[in-house]
Structure formats: C-alpha cells, structure tokens
Motif scaffolding. Structure first.
Motif, PDB file in Angstrom:
ATOM      1  N   CYS A  48       0.863  -1.187   0.000  1.00  0.00           N
ATOM      2  CA  CYS A  48       0.000   0.000   0.000  1.00  0.00           C
ATOM      3  C   CYS A  48       0.898   1.235   0.000  1.00  0.00           C
ATOM      4  CB  CYS A  48      -0.894  -0.004   1.245  1.00  0.00           C
ATOM      5  SG  CYS A  48      -1.930   1.466   1.414  1.00  0.00           S
ATOM      6  N   VAL A  49       0.581   2.188  -0.855  1.00  0.00           N
ATOM      7  CA  VAL A  49       1.383   3.414  -0.908  1.00  0.00           C
ATOM      8  C   VAL A  49       0.550   4.598  -0.413  1.00  0.00           C
ATOM      9  CG1 VAL A  49       2.914   2.583  -2.729  1.00  0.00           C
ATOM     10  CG2 VAL A  49       0.790   3.772  -3.330  1.00  0.00           C
ATOM     11  N   GLY A  50       1.211   5.750  -0.329  1.00  0.00           N
ATOM     12  CA  GLY A  50       0.635   6.899   0.362  1.00  0.00           C
ATOM     13  C   GLY A  50      -0.762   7.313  -0.094  1.00  0.00           C
ATOM     14  N   GLY A  51      -1.022   7.292  -1.386  1.00  0.00           N
ATOM     15  CA  GLY A  51      -2.332   7.719  -1.865  1.00  0.00           C
ATOM     16  C   GLY A  51      -3.428   6.710  -1.567  1.00  0.00           C
ATOM     17  N   GLY A  52      -3.084   5.586  -0.921  1.00  0.00           N
ATOM     18  CA  GLY A  52      -4.074   4.570  -0.610  1.00  0.00           C
ATOM     19  C   GLY A  52      -4.206   3.518  -1.704  1.00  0.00           C
ATOM     20  N   ARG A  53      -3.349   3.587  -2.723  1.00  0.00           N
ATOM     21  CA  ARG A  53      -3.393   2.523  -3.736  1.00  0.00           C
ATOM     22  C   ARG A  53      -2.781   1.258  -3.141  1.00  0.00           C
ATOM     23  NH1 ARG A  53      -2.218   6.774  -6.346  1.00  0.00           N
ATOM     24  NH2 ARG A  53       0.034   6.480  -6.283  1.00  0.00           N
ATOM     25  N   VAL A  54      -3.421   0.105  -3.446  1.00  0.00           N
ATOM     26  CA  VAL A  54      -2.918  -1.169  -2.929  1.00  0.00           C
ATOM     27  C   VAL A  54      -2.661  -2.099  -4.111  1.00  0.00           C
ATOM     28  CG1 VAL A  54      -3.375  -3.123  -1.401  1.00  0.00           C
ATOM     29  CG2 VAL A  54      -4.326  -0.879  -0.853  1.00  0.00           C
ATOM     30  N   TYR A  55      -1.474  -2.669  -4.164  1.00  0.00           N
ATOM     31  CA  TYR A  55      -1.125  -3.649  -5.194  1.00  0.00           C
ATOM     32  C   TYR A  55      -1.002  -4.997  -4.497  1.00  0.00           C
ATOM     33  CZ  TYR A  55       0.287   0.620  -7.561  1.00  0.00           C
ATOM     34  OH  TYR A  55       0.306   1.875  -8.113  1.00  0.00           O
ATOM     35  N   ALA A  56      -1.517  -6.043  -5.134  1.00  0.00           N
ATOM     36  CA  ALA A  56      -1.453  -7.357  -4.469  1.00  0.00           C
ATOM     37  C   ALA A  56      -1.169  -8.444  -5.486  1.00  0.00           C
ATOM     38  CB  ALA A  56      -2.771  -7.636  -3.752  1.00  0.00           C
ATOM     39  N   ALA A  57      -0.591  -9.545  -5.009  1.00  0.00           N
ATOM     40  CA  ALA A  57      -0.306 -10.673  -5.894  1.00  0.00           C
ATOM     41  C   ALA A  57      -0.383 -11.965  -5.103  1.00  0.00           C
ATOM     42  CB  ALA A  57       1.091 -10.509  -6.504  1.00  0.00           C
ATOM     43  N   GLY A  58      -0.548 -13.075  -5.820  1.00  0.00           N
ATOM     44  CA  GLY A  58      -0.611 -14.396  -5.181  1.00  0.00           C
ATOM     45  C   GLY A  58      -1.956 -14.626  -4.526  1.00  0.00           C
ATOM     46  N   ASP A  59      -1.938 -15.348  -3.387  1.00  0.00           N
ATOM     47  CA  ASP A  59      -3.190 -15.718  -2.708  1.00  0.00           C
ATOM     48  C   ASP A  59      -3.701 -14.555  -1.851  1.00  0.00           C
ATOM     49  OD1 ASP A  59      -3.149 -18.438  -3.648  1.00  0.00           O
ATOM     50  OD2 ASP A  59      -1.475 -18.765  -2.261  1.00  0.00           O
ATOM     51  N   ALA A  60      -3.900 -13.419  -2.510  1.00  0.00           N
ATOM     52  CA  ALA A  60      -4.215 -12.209  -1.737  1.00  0.00           C
ATOM     53  C   ALA A  60      -5.611 -12.273  -1.132  1.00  0.00           C
ATOM     54  CB  ALA A  60      -4.064 -10.975  -2.626  1.00  0.00           C
ATOM     55  N   GLY A  61      -6.472 -13.153  -1.640  1.00  0.00           N
ATOM     56  CA  GLY A  61      -7.826 -13.241  -1.097  1.00  0.00           C
ATOM     57  C   GLY A  61      -7.914 -14.152   0.123  1.00  0.00           C
ATOM     58  N   VAL A  62      -6.828 -14.855   0.444  1.00  0.00           N
ATOM     59  CA  VAL A  62      -6.879 -15.811   1.566  1.00  0.00           C
ATOM     60  C   VAL A  62      -6.767 -15.069   2.893  1.00  0.00           C
ATOM     61  CG1 VAL A  62      -5.652 -17.720   2.692  1.00  0.00           C
ATOM     62  CG2 VAL A  62      -5.897 -17.673   0.201  1.00  0.00           C
ATOM     63  N   ARG A  63      -7.679 -15.382   3.795  1.00  0.00           N
ATOM     64  CA  ARG A  63      -7.630 -14.757   5.124  1.00  0.00           C
ATOM     65  C   ARG A  63      -6.992 -15.712   6.117  1.00  0.00           C
ATOM     66  NH1 ARG A  63     -13.055 -11.085   4.644  1.00  0.00           N
ATOM     67  NH2 ARG A  63     -11.970  -9.597   3.294  1.00  0.00           N
ATOM     68  N   PHE A  64      -6.306 -15.149   7.071  1.00  0.00           N
ATOM     69  CA  PHE A  64      -5.603 -15.948   8.081  1.00  0.00           C
ATOM     70  C   PHE A  64      -5.673 -15.181   9.392  1.00  0.00           C
ATOM     71  CE2 PHE A  64      -2.906 -13.317   5.467  1.00  0.00           C
ATOM     72  CZ  PHE A  64      -2.157 -12.599   6.361  1.00  0.00           C
ATOM     73  N   SER A  65      -5.429 -15.853  10.517  1.00  0.00           N
ATOM     74  CA  SER A  65      -5.521 -15.135  11.797  1.00  0.00           C
ATOM     75  C   SER A  65      -4.287 -14.241  11.966  1.00  0.00           C
ATOM     76  CB  SER A  65      -5.676 -16.106  12.962  1.00  0.00           C
ATOM     77  OG  SER A  65      -4.662 -17.075  12.946  1.00  0.00           O
ATOM     78  N   ILE A  66      -4.519 -13.071  12.483  1.00  0.00           N
ATOM     79  CA  ILE A  66      -3.469 -12.036  12.522  1.00  0.00           C
ATOM     80  C   ILE A  66      -2.347 -12.396  13.498  1.00  0.00           C
ATOM     81  CG2 ILE A  66      -4.708 -10.656  14.253  1.00  0.00           C
ATOM     82  CD1 ILE A  66      -3.695  -8.138  12.747  1.00  0.00           C
ATOM     83  N   GLN A  67      -2.696 -13.164  14.547  1.00  0.00           N
ATOM     84  CA  GLN A  67      -1.721 -13.578  15.574  1.00  0.00           C
ATOM     85  C   GLN A  67      -0.905 -12.387  16.095  1.00  0.00           C
ATOM     86  OE1 GLN A  67      -1.940 -16.340  17.085  1.00  0.00           O
ATOM     87  NE2 GLN A  67      -3.444 -17.283  15.757  1.00  0.00           N
ATOM     88  N   SER A  68       0.414 -12.546  16.168  1.00  0.00           N
ATOM     89  CA  SER A  68       1.221 -11.520  16.839  1.00  0.00           C
ATOM     90  C   SER A  68       1.278 -10.191  16.093  1.00  0.00           C
ATOM     91  CB  SER A  68       2.654 -12.016  17.021  1.00  0.00           C
ATOM     92  OG  SER A  68       2.709 -12.852  18.132  1.00  0.00           O
TER      93      SER A  68
END
Ligand code: GLU
Length: 423
Positions: A43-63
């Motif tokens: 994520c960069v300053g203007g709020g644009r987000v670039y993603a790749a791979g299994d970006a839709g997979v959710r996981f527990s945030i843990q530490s």
C-alpha cells in the motif's frame, strides 16, 4: 498503460516460492493451514494497494495484532503511563519466554507474549467489561485496516484450549500488579485479538496507516497520533521480528511484525506498507517465504530505512530580485517537503536577502508537506525578515501557513494569488 507494479509483485513471489520451513503446530487449528499459500500486498501513500498471489486468503493475525493493540493502549493511557508498565527493550528471548525485568516487574516489551498480554489489559479504562475491551480492540484494529475485522472462532477456541503457557504468563505479570484484571479474561481477550482474520491487503493498509502518521490512506481516518506511530514503529524496529530482530534490521531494514500464522507486516514511514503471507515458519517463528519476499522488496525498491536517498528536490524553486510594480522585490518560490534538511537549504538561500525595506514575497503554494521543524524554520524566516524591515507577503492559497509562529510583533500579509505577473 497498466502499472507494472502488480507484475513485479508476481515475479517476486515466483522467485521466493521455496518450500523450506514448517507450519506452526502448537495451536492445532493453525497446523491445518495450506503450507503453499503465498501472497504479498503493498500500500502506498495515496491509498493505492497492489497485491499478488493468494491475496484473497484470510488468516488469523496472531502476533501482528501486538503493535496495533499497543497503539490503542497508548491512545487510551499515554506513552509515559504505558512505559511504566511495559518496557521497550528487545528481549533476545523467544516470543513466549516466561520472564519479567527483575526490579520493575515489567515485561521487556509489548511485542513478546508477556508484554502483549499485559498491553491488552490496558486497552480502555480498567472498569469496562472484558467484552467491551475486546470490542474496543476489534474496532481499533478495524480502523487501521479500513474494514470491519471478525474473529475466526475455530482458531480462538483452539488457541484458548491450549493456552496454558499464555495463562502462566498472564498470572506472572498479574502477580507483579502490572494490571489488575482477571488473568483469564485477559488471555481470552488476547487470544481473540490474535484470532482476528486479515488478508495481505489489510496488513498493507494497517502498515501504511502506521507509516502515514496514523492517517489511514484509504478511509482518511486519523486513527492514532503521529507520536504514537513513532513509538510503535520504534518498538517494531527493535523488537518486532522475535529474536531475529538484528538480522532483520540489517537485511531488510523496515520496521516489521510477524505472526505464527505466517503473516509479516512491514511499515516504511512515508513510503510503503507491506503485507506478506506464507504459513511455513523458520526456527524463529517468522514466515520463511515472507522473509524472503520482504528482503527482495527492500532490496529491489531501495526500502531500507537507513539507506534513504537524499532529498529529491531543492526546497527553493527560484529565488532572487525581480522588478515588480515599478520597484524591486525579492521573490522566493518554495516547493516539496519542508523539514530540517530542506528547511536548512531555504535558510541558507534566504540569508542572501540584505536588511532593508525591499518587499519579499514567499510563495508556498508548491510546498507539499511541512513537519514541525520546517514550520518553525519558515516562521523564523518570516520573523527575521520583518524584524529587518521587510514587508513580507506569503502566497498561500491552501492556508498551509495558517498557524505559523512568526513572533509577537508583526503578521505577514497572506494572499491567495501571487502578486507577480509571471507567476
Ligand atoms: N496467539 C499466539 C500466541 O500467543 C501469537 C504468537 C505469535 O504470533 O507469535 O502464542
């Protein structure tokens, strides 16, 4: 044209897809994770987000929740109060070490479990219920992420059923009166906090919010203050990567936090927020492929905190004497970011102006940002010029100098448009 950033991120993932390391197994539900998942987002300053791979997979945030919950406790109680209870020194011990500072009884820092459990207890006032406290945590982390986060109940139950060591830590820290709540409630809340579901985009936005002085670049919400971000990022830089913090700082150089589900979050102030995910872990508990992705990004994109390039542009765009309205004016046009180094250049340039009554116009319409030091320097320029007899006109269409401290004696004139015809 399509931006090449997303393609670049795919290439990074391809290059980092080795299969060393083991998925965490001490929380049974985490052992079920697909070890081959791999994702990254930036994520960069203007709020644009670039993603790749299994970006839709959710996981527990843990530490990775720890720095954000620390930010919320700081927001509720202040830095001095929290530092009396939880230190800011790297421990050099594993994340779940049973240790406290001998004299003070403080956990060494809020990034190891014993410190993070105590930190959870300090979100909100002491007399709120455990449910209200957790909701405060959930809502706070959601504000960092810019969307409503929810708990993975299966992970929470699985972790709580096996939380013997964390309960021991909570009792130990409670025995030193670092907090006064019931240790069971605190571990339940802490475990819930670790079970909040995120994806790499969430992590990238959360990181960039910390790296943007607390301002979420996607929602525009000011979540915490700049001072809190500085405190949190400093602790991440020194204590964020378990006991591999030194290797991480030299090799990657980005304040970061990792979690046992395989996430890594990195925040480079003012430049980028990074989220990476891959469940296989190294012997320190950091995602093997996530570490590699971050090393690569840091190297390729020049993101090491301590290897930043000199300022891109001079703070003074033009400066000199011009003819105006039948007389002479000194005109300076400022630009870019005004902070110590660029402000010093401005001072050196404006030292050319001889004392006298030549009017001076200072055009700040191209100043993109100004920190406190830049603001003080600009105020001092105006004060000195006026004390030396000049009429000072600030060209400031956006009001960036509204609270400029120019001393008690005189106020500069502020105009929206440059008085000069060529401007
Ligand atoms: N919930 C985990 C624990 O307390 C977090 C550990 C981690 O991600 O480092 O054991």
């Amino acid at each position: 044209m399509e931006t090449p950033v997303a393609d670049y991120l795919e290439q990074v993932l391809d290059a980092c897809a080795t299969d060393d390391g083991e998925v965490a197994s001490y929380i049974p539900e985490l052992a079920a994770a697909d070890p081959n998942r791999l994702a990254v987002a930036v994520c960069v300053g203007g709020g644009r987000v670039y993603a790749a791979g299994d970006a839709g997979v959710r996981f527990s945030i843990q530490s990775i929740s720890k720095p954000f919950v620390y930010a919320l406790a700081l927001r509720d109680h202040g830095i001095a109060f929290m530092e009396e209870r939880i230190g800011v020194e790297p421990s050099g011990d594993p994340f779940n070490e049973i240790s406290l500072e001998e004299d003070s009884g403080r956990p060494r820092n809020p990034m190891i479990n014993i410190g993070a459990i105590a930190t959870h207890a300090w979100v909100g006032e002491e007399d709120i219920s455990a449910g209200e406290r957790f909701e405060r945590v959930r809502a706070g982390l959601s504000a960092f992420a810019g969307r409503e986060l929810v708990v993975d109940e299966a992970v929470h139950t699985s972790e709580l059923d096996t939380a013997h060591r964390n309960l021991a830590l909570a009792h130990l820290v409670r025995s030193r009166d670092i907090f006064t709540l019931d240790p069971h409630d605190v571990v339940d809340g802490y475990t819930r906090q670790c079970s909040l579901l995120v994806d790499v985009r969430d992590l990238a936005i959360m990181a960039m919010t910390l790296g943007s002085s607390g301002h979420n670049p996607v929602t525009g919400e000011q979540v915490v203050t700049e001072e809190i971000c500085r405190q949190v990022l400093s602790v991440m830089a020194t204590c964020g990567m378990y006991d591999a913090a030194g290797d991480w700082m030299t090799g990657v150089g980005i304040p970061a936090k990792s979690g046992v589900s395989g996430g890594i979050l990195g925040a480079l102030p003012g430049q980028a927020g990074i989220g990476a995910f891959s469940p296989r872990l190294d012997s320190f508990g950091n995602s093997t492929r996530g570490v590699r992705v971050c090393e690569r990004l840091s190297h390729d994109m020049g993101l090491h905190l301590l290897a930043q390039p000199p300022m891109a542009v001079d703070a003074v765009r033009t400066a000199g004497v011009i003819d105006h309205d039948g007389g002479e004016w000194y005109r300076a046009v400022l630009q870019g970011g005004l902070h110590f180094a660029s402000g010093e250049r401005m001072l050196a340039q404006l030292a050319d102006v001889e004392p006298g009554d030549m009017p001076v116009s200072l055009d700040v319409s191209r100043v993109a940002s100004m920190n406190d030091v830049g603001r003080r320097m600009l105020g001092e320029v105006v004060r000195r010029l006026m004390a030396e007899g000049h009429r000072v006109v600030l060209v400031d269409p956006r009001g960036v100098t509204a609270d400029l401290d120019t001393g008690d004696d005189a106020e500069p004139e502020v105009v929206e448009h440059s008085p000069h015809a060529d401007a």
